[in-house]
Design an enzyme around this catalytic site. Structure first.
Site, PDB file in Angstrom:
ATOM      1  CB  SER A   1      -0.619  -0.096   1.472  1.00 32.93           C
ATOM      2  OG  SER A   1      -1.895   1.148   1.205  1.00 32.93           O
TER       3      SER A   1
ATOM      4  CG  ASP B   1      -6.241  -3.511  -3.767  1.00 29.79           C
ATOM      5  OD1 ASP B   1      -7.351  -2.828  -3.163  1.00 29.79           O
ATOM      6  OD2 ASP B   1      -5.319  -3.611  -3.246  1.00 29.79           O
TER       7      ASP B   1
ATOM      8  CG  HIS C   1      -5.418  -2.090  -0.269  1.00 31.07           C
ATOM      9  ND1 HIS C   1      -4.945  -2.716  -1.085  1.00 31.07           N
ATOM     10  CD2 HIS C   1      -5.131  -1.606   0.602  1.00 31.07           C
ATOM     11  CE1 HIS C   1      -3.638  -1.317  -0.655  1.00 31.07           C
ATOM     12  NE2 HIS C   1      -3.835  -0.718   0.705  1.00 31.07           N
TER      13      HIS C   1
END
Lengths: 387, 387
Positions: B154, B319, B352
């Site tokens: 991320s 995601d 995610h």
């Protein structure tokens, strides 16, 4: 019929009923008086067989289309009008602002006649079923005892579904655009967050803000959150990309909107605050969360088995709010419950908003559906049971 | 090396530098002093060839894993430790809280030595590049002039990418988990809305709340919004469905959390407020928005052509925040720019958060990647240029 008070102002019509507080809500509370604001298009034919009820989405109102060229634009302008899908040359169309709304119908911003003050959060919790039961009063007033169709998208679809179940003998065709049988966990969560944004805005003041500043920040944040769910990543990338409104150096100055998507969202937030009541936003999102036919009928199947009308369900391929997977599941449950179902998957890049923006993708199958139910109606004994 | 002040408290280490306000930010402002809080795991080997830098995501910190059984749990516990993917028996691992952070490193909640008060919004806008340049100081202090790998997921992936471009001769392998080359329009929009929620909370008080109540509502709403983007619809449906915490009758009472998803979100919101600074949330989401290698190098290709390390990019099939489509586009641009790229698509239902939750899905290819770059290092002349 002295139950009703009716008045007309311009193109807006107002029906007031349940003056004795005798409108029974799903919560088993009695409520009244209730005024619904509605608009009609086209002409009711002699045998009253051409009436279509349009139900609106979260922030919609009674005005889907212009009545005259100089009139303000409606929220479903490309779908409703002469020679359009909902052809006002053929059909008599009614669209009412929902119970709990803020565009002419009784809702939390209305004055409670007992106190002379706006209801605020003393307004009762209303459900989709309550909205439908209130709409029914308009038809009662006009002595319309049969609808050719009920049609709605998004929260309008939930109402259409409730109509099909609550009044199975009353309707020939039900059109549900982009709405599943109930809200997903994620949608409930989004609604919760939007309500938190409103409720935690100090201007909200426990719903009592009608004499003061409205909860601008809270409602506009809620709207921004919603706007992202109505579109698609790809479409936003195309429209706004990473475009900025200011020189990159300015980015080091602060946190204000500098990307175009930021100022677009700010704009959409403010725009809604100017036309919409924050308390209504709370009540209606809650009504969506609570929508669950199982509650009254014990199971979805038991509820859906009641449906007698033809049922058209359309999903949108790119819908991120009411996802195609949810709609397919709804299709399966409707089918398994014996509903006479027609199901369409609209291929679109527009996301949830497709049903507002892309009439061309709906025109053929909606017109055919309406024609097919019309011909059923013309079959003399089709409605024998309900007349 | 009197540029540096170093101290250790328990397992946390603190390095202070740029005491003369001479740390040049990307905004061309000079800033200082800067303290970074970091933690290390494992042992640096003699030729300093086994050092891996872990970069953290938005609300992460310097503590990916326990140092001892009685230590508090880290945010990457299943990935970092003896015999785990980032094997502390083999590697010397450094993880620092970012510049701008609120977990020991200098950020908006730190005391400005010139005023004796917290910086608040007088803290300068920092970028991902600034964070990376600050991290580099830790390596300088240890006289580590080469990294075996930089790894992050991320926002950590953005830092890894910046490392690869800013310090091409310094690193053998870069691992970017679930992070695209830049934020999509939608992600920028989400960050904007989250910042609006914080900024419009009256407790935010233009960032000056350190002597008073923190902007609880704003930060918790931001967190709730974020939490929905870290997961998938399906997973939330499975975990919470439409389950309620109270009898349906209670639904007619008010707007508080009654669905389980609502109270889960409330809980996650509060939990973050207890450990995270709202101003840091503003600064870091802004840094993510601003991350754009094109700014410095004119084009992505020009930036990415600089990369000399092996590069592993992994996307997550489900995601919804950093969508697989964006990651594939990033893969294509990295490849076209001549990067020695290894690309993986992790099949996951976790969205995610997969890169935090599912070590088993990453273990094989990450271990192989680390082994492959280690063997390059052992090749004597491989690092000749940089030693």
């Amino acid at each position: 019929m002295n139950e009703f008070n009716y008045r007309k102002e311009g193109f807006k019509e107002y029906l007031t009923f349940s003056k004795k507080k005798d409108f029974l809500l799903e919560s088993e509370k009695n409520f009244g008086p209730i005024t619904l604001c509605f608009e009609t298009y086209g002409k009711l034919n002699e045998d009253k067989s051409n009436c279509i009820l349009i139900t609106h989405a979260l922030t919609g109102d009674s005005h889907p289309a212009r009545h005259a060229p100089e009139d303000t634009e409606g929220w479903w302008e490309d779908f409703v009008g002469a020679d359009k899908i909902f052809d006002t040359n053929k059909y008599f169309i009614i669209c009412s602002n929902i119970l709990g709304g803020c565009s002419g119908s009784t809702g939390p911003s209305s004055i409670n006649p007992e106190t002379g003050k706006a209801y605020g959060i003393t307004f009762p919790i209303v459900t989709i079923k309550d909205m439908v039961n209130a709409q029914k009063k308009i038809l009662d007033y006009f002595n319309i005892n049969h609808l050719l169709a009920v049609v709605g998208g998004s929260m309008g679809g939930l109402q259409a579904l409730q109509w099909a179940v609550s009044y199975p003998d009353f309707i020939d065709g039900v059109i549900d655009l982009a709405s599943p049988l109930n809200l997903s966990t994620e949608s409930i969560g989004i609604n919760h967050i939007m309500r938190r944004a409103i409720i935690t805005d100090p201007n909200w003041n426990k719903g009592d803000y009608y004499q003061a500043a409205v909860p601008f920040n809270g409602l506009s944040i809620a709207r921004m959150i919603a706007m992202l769910t109505y579109q698609t990543k790809d479409l936003m990338n195309k429209k706004f990309g990473r475009k900025t409104r200011s020189n990159i150096i300015d980015f080091y100055q602060g946190f204000d909107a500098e990307f175009e998507i930021d100022s677009y969202l700010n704009y959409q937030g403010s725009k809604l605050v100017n036309r919409f009541d924050a308390n209504t936003y709370l009540y209606i999102t809650r009504a969506m969360d609570l929508f669950d036919l199982k509650r009254e009928y014990g199971s979805y199947e038991a509820a859906l088995r009641r449906i007698k009308s033809k049922f058209l369900l359309a999903s949108i391929s790119s819908d991120t709010l009411f996802h195609i997977g949810e709609l397919r599941k709804s299709r399966d449950i409707l089918s398994l419950s014996g509903v006479n179902l027609e199901y369409h998957e609209v291929q679109s890049n527009c996301g949830h908003d497709s049903f507002l923006l892309e009439p061309g993708k709906y025109e053929e199958f909606l017109k055919e559906f309406l024609d097919s139910i019309k011909s059923n109606w013309n079959n003399a004994d089709y409605n024998a049971g309900s007349l």
